[in-house]
Design an enzyme around this catalytic site. Structure first.
Site, mmCIF file in Angstrom:
data_model
loop_
_atom_site.group_PDB
_atom_site.id
_atom_site.type_symbol
_atom_site.label_atom_id
_atom_site.label_comp_id
_atom_site.label_asym_id
_atom_site.label_seq_id
_atom_site.Cartn_x
_atom_site.Cartn_y
_atom_site.Cartn_z
ATOM 1 N N LYS A 116 -59.764 -91.478 -29.782
ATOM 2 C CA LYS A 116 -60.559 -91.178 -30.948
ATOM 3 C C LYS A 116 -60.616 -89.627 -31.501
ATOM 4 C CE LYS A 116 -63.737 -94.926 -29.317
ATOM 5 N NZ LYS A 116 -64.981 -95.402 -28.868
ATOM 6 N N HIS A 123 -60.947 -95.433 -27.124
ATOM 7 C CA HIS A 123 -60.987 -96.810 -26.867
ATOM 8 C C HIS A 123 -60.018 -97.762 -26.084
ATOM 9 C CE1 HIS A 123 -61.062 -100.796 -28.608
ATOM 10 N NE2 HIS A 123 -59.690 -100.956 -28.667
ATOM 11 N N TYR A 172 -63.285 -102.554 -35.664
ATOM 12 C CA TYR A 172 -64.548 -102.853 -34.832
ATOM 13 C C TYR A 172 -65.208 -103.992 -35.798
ATOM 14 C CZ TYR A 172 -64.273 -98.836 -31.956
ATOM 15 O OH TYR A 172 -64.210 -97.853 -30.833
ATOM 16 N N GLU A 218 -55.594 -106.379 -31.947
ATOM 17 C CA GLU A 218 -55.676 -104.891 -32.092
ATOM 18 C C GLU A 218 -54.087 -104.143 -32.324
ATOM 19 O OE1 GLU A 218 -57.916 -103.198 -29.005
ATOM 20 O OE2 GLU A 218 -59.930 -104.218 -29.919
ATOM 21 N N ASN A 273 -67.269 -90.898 -27.447
ATOM 22 C CA ASN A 273 -66.896 -91.451 -26.193
ATOM 23 C C ASN A 273 -65.488 -91.344 -26.074
ATOM 24 O OD1 ASN A 273 -66.286 -93.790 -27.527
ATOM 25 N ND2 ASN A 273 -67.879 -95.000 -26.380
HETATM 26 P P1 RTP Z 1 -64.615 -99.100 -27.382
HETATM 27 O O1 RTP Z 1 -64.440 -100.565 -28.327
HETATM 28 O O2 RTP Z 1 -64.583 -98.056 -28.528
HETATM 29 O O3 RTP Z 1 -63.568 -99.093 -26.865
HETATM 30 O O4 RTP Z 1 -65.876 -98.997 -26.759
HETATM 31 P P2 RTP Z 1 -66.634 -100.187 -25.869
HETATM 32 O O5 RTP Z 1 -65.882 -101.551 -26.014
HETATM 33 O O6 RTP Z 1 -66.877 -99.690 -24.777
HETATM 34 O O7 RTP Z 1 -67.969 -100.324 -26.728
HETATM 35 P P3 RTP Z 1 -68.382 -101.472 -27.858
HETATM 36 O O8 RTP Z 1 -69.470 -102.308 -27.500
HETATM 37 O O9 RTP Z 1 -67.188 -102.115 -28.441
HETATM 38 O O10 RTP Z 1 -68.837 -100.320 -28.827
HETATM 39 C C1 RTP Z 1 -67.975 -99.781 -29.709
HETATM 40 C C2 RTP Z 1 -68.310 -98.277 -30.048
HETATM 41 O O11 RTP Z 1 -69.489 -98.291 -30.763
HETATM 42 C C3 RTP Z 1 -70.144 -97.203 -30.153
HETATM 43 N N1 RTP Z 1 -71.503 -97.689 -29.797
HETATM 44 N N2 RTP Z 1 -72.786 -97.193 -30.057
HETATM 45 N N3 RTP Z 1 -75.831 -98.549 -29.148
HETATM 46 C C4 RTP Z 1 -75.125 -97.562 -29.665
HETATM 47 O O12 RTP Z 1 -75.453 -96.369 -30.473
HETATM 48 C C5 RTP Z 1 -73.736 -97.805 -29.584
HETATM 49 N N4 RTP Z 1 -73.125 -99.204 -28.876
HETATM 50 C C6 RTP Z 1 -71.914 -98.761 -29.204
HETATM 51 C C7 RTP Z 1 -69.578 -96.650 -29.259
HETATM 52 O O13 RTP Z 1 -68.999 -95.318 -29.615
HETATM 53 C C8 RTP Z 1 -68.695 -97.507 -28.642
HETATM 54 O O14 RTP Z 1 -67.483 -96.931 -28.085
HETATM 55 MG MG MG Z 2 -65.041 -102.323 -27.554
#
Ligand code: RTP
Ligand code: MG
Length: 155
Positions: free
Chosen positions: A16, A122, A56, A133, A119
Site C-alpha cells: 500500500k 494487502h 474494496y 483481484e 497497515n
Molecule cells: P486488506 O483487505 O487490506 O488486506 O485488509 P484485511 O483483509 O486485513 O481487512 P479488511 O477487513 O478487508 O479491511 C480492509 C482495510 O480497511 C481498513 N479498515 N479499517 N475499523 C476500521 O477502521 C477498519 N477496518 C478495516 C484496514 O486498512 C484494512 O486493511
Molecule cells: Mg481484506
C-alpha cells in the site's frame, strides 16, 4: 504432489502507499521470495478511485470506506502476484491481523506498523478473492508463466 510445476494457486499481494513511501517494497518481496513463493506479476501504479473502490467493493457503505479509498489512491502502490502451495492462506498468515497492534510478532503488519488505517500491505482473503483481484489489477499478458531454473537445486 512433489512437482512445483503442479502448483498453480495464486494470491494478489499489494504494498500500500505507506509501505511504498517507507521503502518497504524490497523487504516485503523478499519475505515472499524467501518463503518459496514465485513472483509472477509486479507493477507500480497510482490507483484510480474507481480501481480502489472496486478492489474494496465488499466494504462499500462501511464508515471507513471513503478514507480507505482516499488512502489507497494517495500514492503509488506495488501490485504483486505470488504463486505457490497454499499461497493465499500462508500469505495472510505472513501478513498478520488487520490491526497491526493485534498482529503477532514476526508478521509483516506487526513488524512494520501500528495503525489499522496504515497497515502496509494487502493480501487476498480467499482463492476466489485472489482470482477476482488478479483479474482486476492485471491483464493476462502481464502475468508470467515460467518455471524457475532454481527449482533444480532449491528445496
Ligand atoms: P486488506 O483487505 O487490506 O488486506 O485488509 P484485511 O483483509 O486485513 O481487512 P479488511 O477487513 O478487508 O479491511 C480492509 C482495510 O480497511 C481498513 N479498515 N479499517 N475499523 C476500521 O477502521 C477498519 N477496518 C478495516 C484496514 O486498512 C484494512 O486493511
Ligand atoms: Mg481484506
Amino acid at each position: 504432489g512433489f512437482a512445483a510445476s503442479a502448483v498453480t494457486e495464486r494470491s494478489f499481494i499489494m504494498v500500500k502507499p505507506d509501505g511504498v513511501h517507507r521503502g518497504l517494497v524490497g523487504d516485503i518481496i523478499k519475505r515472499f521470495e524467501q518463503r518459496g513463493y514465485k513472483l509472477v506479476g509486479c507493477k507500480v501504479l497510482v490507483p484510480s478511485r474507481e480501481l480502489a473502490a472496486k478492489h474494496y467493493a465488499e466494504h462499500d457503505g462501511k464508515p471507513f470506506f471513503p478514507k480507505l479509498v482516499d488512502f489507497l489512491t494517495s500514492g503509488a502502490v506495488v501490485a504483486l502476484v505470488f504463486e505457490g502451495k497454499d499461497v493465499v492462506k500462508t500469505g495472510r498468515t505472513m501478513i498478520g491481523a488487520t490491526n497491526p497492534l493485534a498482529s503477532p510478532p514476526g508478521t509483516i503488519r506487526a513488524d512494520y506498523g501500528i495503525d489499522v488505517g496504515r497497515n502496509i500491505i494487502h493480501g487476498s482473503d480467499s482463492v476466489d478473492s485472489a482470482m477476482r483481484e488478479i483479474a482486476l489489477w492485471f491483464r493476462a499478458d502481464e502475468l508470467a508463466n515460467y518455471t524457475p531454473v532454481a527449482t533444480a537445486w532449491i528445496y
